[in-house]
Design an enzyme around this catalytic site. Structure first.
Site, PDB file in Angstrom:
ATOM      1  N   ARG A  51      -5.839 -52.455  88.373  1.00 33.90           N
ATOM      2  CA  ARG A  51      -7.110 -52.191  87.699  1.00 33.90           C
ATOM      3  C   ARG A  51      -8.180 -53.218  88.048  1.00 33.90           C
ATOM      4  NH1 ARG A  51      -6.712 -48.876  83.095  1.00 33.90           N
ATOM      5  NH2 ARG A  51      -5.389 -47.156  83.727  1.00 33.90           N
ATOM      6  N   ASP A 159     -19.646 -50.363  70.988  1.00 33.02           N
ATOM      7  CA  ASP A 159     -18.495 -50.489  71.885  1.00 33.02           C
ATOM      8  C   ASP A 159     -18.674 -51.794  72.654  1.00 33.02           C
ATOM      9  OD1 ASP A 159     -16.356 -48.138  72.981  1.00 33.02           O
ATOM     10  OD2 ASP A 159     -16.603 -49.877  74.299  1.00 33.02           O
TER      11      ASP A 159
HETATM   12  C1  LIG Z   1     -10.057 -44.467  73.788  1.00 31.96           C
HETATM   13  S1  LIG Z   1     -11.679 -44.938  73.402  1.00 31.96           S
HETATM   14  C2  LIG Z   1     -11.901 -44.107  71.843  1.00 31.96           C
HETATM   15  C3  LIG Z   1     -13.242 -43.434  71.713  1.00 31.96           C
HETATM   16  C4  LIG Z   1     -13.454 -42.649  70.412  1.00 31.96           C
HETATM   17  N1  LIG Z   1     -13.402 -43.518  69.273  1.00 31.96           N
HETATM   18  C5  LIG Z   1     -12.422 -41.546  70.288  1.00 31.96           C
HETATM   19  O1  LIG Z   1     -11.512 -41.628  69.492  1.00 31.96           O
HETATM   20  O2  LIG Z   1     -12.554 -40.572  71.019  1.00 31.96           O
HETATM   21  C6  LIG Z   1     -11.484 -46.640  72.891  1.00 31.96           C
HETATM   22  C7  LIG Z   1     -12.788 -47.413  72.940  1.00 31.96           C
HETATM   23  O3  LIG Z   1     -12.625 -48.615  72.187  1.00 31.96           O
HETATM   24  C8  LIG Z   1     -13.368 -49.626  72.828  1.00 31.96           C
HETATM   25  N2  LIG Z   1     -12.863 -50.929  72.395  1.00 31.96           N
HETATM   26  C9  LIG Z   1     -11.629 -51.421  72.592  1.00 31.96           C
HETATM   27  N3  LIG Z   1     -11.526 -52.667  72.114  1.00 31.96           N
HETATM   28  C10 LIG Z   1     -12.716 -52.969  71.576  1.00 31.96           C
HETATM   29  C11 LIG Z   1     -13.243 -54.117  70.935  1.00 31.96           C
HETATM   30  N4  LIG Z   1     -12.511 -55.226  70.760  1.00 31.96           N
HETATM   31  N5  LIG Z   1     -14.516 -54.089  70.509  1.00 31.96           N
HETATM   32  C12 LIG Z   1     -15.264 -52.967  70.698  1.00 31.96           C
HETATM   33  N6  LIG Z   1     -14.837 -51.858  71.307  1.00 31.96           N
HETATM   34  C13 LIG Z   1     -13.566 -51.856  71.754  1.00 31.96           C
HETATM   35  C14 LIG Z   1     -13.130 -49.335  74.319  1.00 31.96           C
HETATM   36  O4  LIG Z   1     -14.119 -49.939  75.123  1.00 31.96           O
HETATM   37  C15 LIG Z   1     -13.163 -47.810  74.348  1.00 31.96           C
HETATM   38  O5  LIG Z   1     -14.437 -47.324  74.670  1.00 31.96           O
END
Ligand SMILES: C[S@@+](CC[C@H](N)C(=O)[O-])C[C@H]1O[C@@H](n2cnc3c(N)ncnc32)[C@H](O)[C@@H]1O
Length: 289
Positions: A51, A159
């Site tokens: 990655r 995000d």
């Molecule tokens: C799989 S997506 C989920 C999107 C949406 N909530 C859904 O359920 O469809 C997970 C998101 O969480 C964000 N994320 C993960 N860790 C995070 C953090 N510590 N602070 C803010 N965002 C975070 C990632 O960048 C990603 O865009």
């Protein structure tokens, strides 16, 4: 975080560039745990290497030691990009439809009745490319129209991934991403692209104006004032370690209105992690009075 889902790209790239040594992997594991709350298992080394190779190339770095130096020098500057590399932003409109059913059938009518002249705040924490907050905004716009209630209603979408936020701000999606959207909502809430945007749609301005998009790492300080009636944090905490989840849920409780709601993703649970909430539906929690 929904981290490190192996979609096959890592295998293709591994071996085609510098390799990730043990010391650098140990540093990255600690860094990611501290700054993103994700615990990477030993077996994730190849995947992390695959990655991050793209990122190394984009930065013009010769190896992982240089990348680790860059993180040491200015951790905050690279954090979003690193998190984007190791996590997935997979999302969709009206994902986990039962949450939207609860909003439409129960919560929005009640809030709009109780809050006439007041304010309603919903937070999509980990909003990825915007489909979640925009879907919430669509049902909110419809409910506001039905009720005619004068309410100051807003959705905050945050995000930590810069790429995800840039896509969310544009609000432009390929038409084939509208799988979960009913025909009525497709007609009502999306504008069809033309010319170079043929095959794309843009979310309607009425929906976009309800959503404020901001960068925020959930593990850092939260600048927002005021409390929320509901927080959607779905498919975000899945790879967070236990202490990070406990801290986050306690902070969510502090940020919710009395009897406010917390929505988690389909494979996430608060079991054994918080006493601040009651489970009231499938992955839906209500703050205890
Ligand atoms: C799989 S997506 C989920 C999107 C949406 N909530 C859904 O359920 O469809 C997970 C998101 O969480 C964000 N994320 C993960 N860790 C995070 C953090 N510590 N602070 C803010 N965002 C975070 C990632 O960048 C990603 O865009």
């Amino acid at each position: 975080m929904n981290a490190l889902v192996d979609n096959g790209d890592a295998a293709g790239l591994a071996g085609a560039g510098p390799s990730l040594g043990e010391a650098e992997f140990a540093f990255l594991r600690e860094f990611v745990l501290q700054h993103c709350g994700i615990s990477l298992g030993d077996h994730k080394r190849q995947l992390v290497q695959g990655r991050l190779l793209r990122r190394l190339r984009a930065l013009g770095l010769a190896g992982f030691a240089d990348y680790c130096d860059l993180l040491r020098r200015d951790p905050d500057a690279e954090l979003g990009e690193l998190a984007s590399c190791i996590s997935t932003n997979v999302t969709s409109f009206f994902r986990e439809m039962h949450h939207y059913d609860l909003l439409v059938d129960e919560l929005l009518p009640r809030w709009l009745e109780e809050k006439r002249g007041g304010r309603l705040r919903i937070w999509s924490a980990g909003c990825s490319t915007g489909e979640e907050p925009y879907a919430i905004a669509m049902v909110l716009a419809e409910a506001l129209e039905r009720s005619g209630a004068g309410i100051d209603a807003k959705i905050l979408a945050t995000d930590l991934s810069p790429q995800a936020l840039a896509a969310a701000r544009k609000g432009v999606y390929p038409i084939d991403r509208l799988g979960g959207v009913s025909d009525a909502r497709r007609k009502r809430w999306f504008l069809r692209g033309e010319g170079s945007f043929d095959g794309f749609v843009q979310v309607h301005p009425r929906v976009r104006e309800l959503v404020t998009i901001q960068p925020l790492n959930l593990l850092h300080d939260w600048p927002m004032q005021g409390r929320f009636d509901a927080i959607f944090c779905r498919n975000v905490v899945i790879y967070f370690d236990k202490p990070t989840k406990q801290r986050l849920f306690a902070r969510y409780a502090g940020k919710l209105e009395e009897r406010g709601y917390l929505f988690l993703g389909h494979s996430e649970s608060m079991y054994g992690l918080s006493d601040d909430f009651d489970l009231i539906g499938r992955t839906v929690y209500r703050k205890r009075p």
